[in-house]
Design an enzyme around this catalytic site. Structure first.
Site, PDB file in Angstrom:
ATOM      1  CG  HIS A 122      -2.649  -1.263   1.143  1.00  0.00           C
ATOM      2  ND1 HIS A 122      -2.885  -2.126   2.073  1.00  0.00           N
ATOM      3  CD2 HIS A 122      -2.369  -1.526   0.213  1.00  0.00           C
ATOM      4  CE1 HIS A 122      -3.687  -2.339   1.760  1.00  0.00           C
ATOM      5  NE2 HIS A 122      -3.353  -2.378   0.365  1.00  0.00           N
ATOM      6  CB  CYS A 130       3.417  15.539  -8.911  1.00  0.00           C
ATOM      7  SG  CYS A 130       2.579  16.865 -10.061  1.00  0.00           S
TER       8      CYS A 130
HETATM    9  N1  APR Z   1      -1.804  -7.557  18.074  1.00  0.00           N
HETATM   10  C1  APR Z   1      -1.999  -8.329  16.734  1.00  0.00           C
HETATM   11  N2  APR Z   1      -2.818  -7.946  16.227  1.00  0.00           N
HETATM   12  C2  APR Z   1      -3.295  -6.743  16.800  1.00  0.00           C
HETATM   13  C3  APR Z   1      -3.220  -5.942  17.735  1.00  0.00           C
HETATM   14  C4  APR Z   1      -2.166  -6.381  18.293  1.00  0.00           C
HETATM   15  N3  APR Z   1      -1.141  -5.633  19.405  1.00  0.00           N
HETATM   16  N4  APR Z   1      -4.512  -4.952  17.869  1.00  0.00           N
HETATM   17  C5  APR Z   1      -4.933  -4.881  17.084  1.00  0.00           C
HETATM   18  N5  APR Z   1      -4.538  -5.735  16.039  1.00  0.00           N
HETATM   19  C6  APR Z   1      -5.869  -6.472  15.024  1.00  0.00           C
HETATM   20  C7  APR Z   1      -7.373  -6.095  15.070  1.00  0.00           C
HETATM   21  O1  APR Z   1      -7.767  -7.022  15.803  1.00  0.00           O
HETATM   22  C8  APR Z   1      -7.169  -6.130  13.772  1.00  0.00           C
HETATM   23  O2  APR Z   1      -7.485  -7.296  13.221  1.00  0.00           O
HETATM   24  O3  APR Z   1      -5.151  -5.633  13.716  1.00  0.00           O
HETATM   25  C9  APR Z   1      -6.298  -5.866  12.916  1.00  0.00           C
HETATM   26  C10 APR Z   1      -6.119  -4.832  12.107  1.00  0.00           C
HETATM   27  O4  APR Z   1      -7.002  -4.409  11.311  1.00  0.00           O
HETATM   28  P1  APR Z   1      -7.503  -3.047  10.715  1.00  0.00           P
HETATM   29  O5  APR Z   1      -7.749  -1.616  11.265  1.00  0.00           O
HETATM   30  O6  APR Z   1      -8.536  -3.278   9.452  1.00  0.00           O
HETATM   31  O7  APR Z   1      -5.932  -2.857   9.925  1.00  0.00           O
HETATM   32  P2  APR Z   1      -5.874  -3.992   8.364  1.00  0.00           P
HETATM   33  O8  APR Z   1      -5.817  -4.653   8.497  1.00  0.00           O
HETATM   34  O9  APR Z   1      -3.825  -3.585   8.408  1.00  0.00           O
HETATM   35  O10 APR Z   1      -6.054  -2.159   7.391  1.00  0.00           O
HETATM   36  C11 APR Z   1      -5.347  -2.705   5.832  1.00  0.00           C
HETATM   37  O11 APR Z   1      -7.394  -0.574   5.366  1.00  0.00           O
HETATM   38  O12 APR Z   1      -7.179   0.886   5.767  1.00  0.00           O
HETATM   39  C12 APR Z   1      -6.879   0.318   4.855  1.00  0.00           C
HETATM   40  O13 APR Z   1      -5.446   0.543   3.638  1.00  0.00           O
HETATM   41  C13 APR Z   1      -5.496   0.872   5.161  1.00  0.00           C
HETATM   42  O14 APR Z   1      -3.343  -0.983   5.010  1.00  0.00           O
HETATM   43  C14 APR Z   1      -4.550  -0.744   5.589  1.00  0.00           C
HETATM   44  C15 APR Z   1      -5.606  -1.562   4.775  1.00  0.00           C
END
Ligand code: APR
Length: 250
Positions: A122, A130
């Site tokens: 990402h 730009c």
């Molecule tokens: N250790 C492991 N997992 C954790 C922890 C921790 N300490 N704390 C939270 N989590 C988990 C949550 O339970 C959740 O499943 O991390 C996950 C975070 O999920 P999202 O906030 O949805 O993040 P992500 O999966 O990286 O999102 C994917 O979505 O917003 C877009 O482009 C952005 O790269 C991002 C993509």
């Protein structure tokens, strides 16, 4: 730690020790222990606006200043943060076990922990582009400064707007990057760490790995969109789980 999670950790450590190829896919949860809010967690709100409504081309077109203010808030948080044990264990595996590391994170903490060959699905919050893709500013460039003064920042070549070089909702991933991630998914042990697994095509790498015969390990305190695919589930924080696995992996 429960007996069942201890058994699961031992199983994963043994699988990693025996594996010819290991791949990890990470998401925002990996950086949670560094103090970076996840996107979909309760702390993922900024000024009461959800990330999903800021990380789009439409949001930038409507209010580039607002979108940049959100990015500058995150860049400041990230700049002051340090990689945690999860970043360090994964980085070490890239160096000593030739593990492949794929991340959805844009924060640069894997790189700061010394990860080699990182596949950034990402993009990077430290790179900009730009908005008009003017000929002179066609390539992304790194810009760590938090611009003081007027936002959005201006392209040094054409004076137009500059945007963060990250993949927003509705935008395609770089095809070469996605292809290398798909190639890396064909491995013996595939760890999915700290991602809600609801954003595609990244989440699709998990069933891809399973279909290619990998042992799929999910490390996440909560269930995810692809929990049903996992062979081993560790309902733990990323830094704690990876530290425990690492300690048992000769
Ligand atoms: N250790 C492991 N997992 C954790 C922890 C921790 N300490 N704390 C939270 N989590 C988990 C949550 O339970 C959740 O499943 O991390 C996950 C975070 O999920 P999202 O906030 O949805 O993040 P992500 O999966 O990286 O999102 C994917 O979505 O917003 C877009 O482009 C952005 O790269 C991002 C993509």
């Amino acid at each position: 730690m429960t007996d069942s999670s201890r058994d699961a950790i031992e199983r994963v450590a043994a699988a990693i020790a025996a594996a010819r190829s290991i791949t990890a896919l990470t998401g925002a949860g990996v950086s949670a222990a560094s103090g970076i809010p996840t996107f979909r967690g309760e702390d993922g709100l900024w000024k009461n606006v959800r990330a999903e409504t800021l990380a789009t081309r439409e949001a930038f077109e409507n209010d580039p200043r607002l979108v940049w203010e959100w990015y500058e808030w995150r860049r400041t948080l990230i700049r002051d943060a340090q990689p945690n044990a999860a970043h360090h264990v994964l980085a070490e595996w890239t160096r000593t076990r030739s593990a492949s590391l794929i991340t959805q994170n844009v924060d640069g903490l894997h790189e700061r922990a010394g990860a080699e060959g990182l596949i950034r699905l990402h993009g990077s919050i430290w790179h900009v582009r730009c908005w008009d893709r003017c000929p002179a500013g066609g390539e992304d460039w790194r810009d760590d400064r938090v611009p003081i003064g007027t936002l959005p920042p201006r392209c040094p070549h054409c004076g137009g707007m500059v945007r963060p070089a990250v993949v927003w909702f509705g935008e395609p991933l770089d095809e070469a990057v996605l292809n290398s991630a798909r190639a890396a998914a064909a491995c013996d042990v595939f760890l999915t760490v700290g991602t809600s697994s609801v954003v595609y095509p990244a989440a699709g790498l998990i069933p891809d790995a399973k279909a290619a015969g990998a042992l799929v390990v999910e490390i996440n305190p909560d269930a995810t969109g692809t929990s049903h695919v996992a062979d081993v589930t560790l309902r733990m924080k990323a830094d704690e789980a990876l530290t425990a696995i690492h300690a048992l992996t000769p």
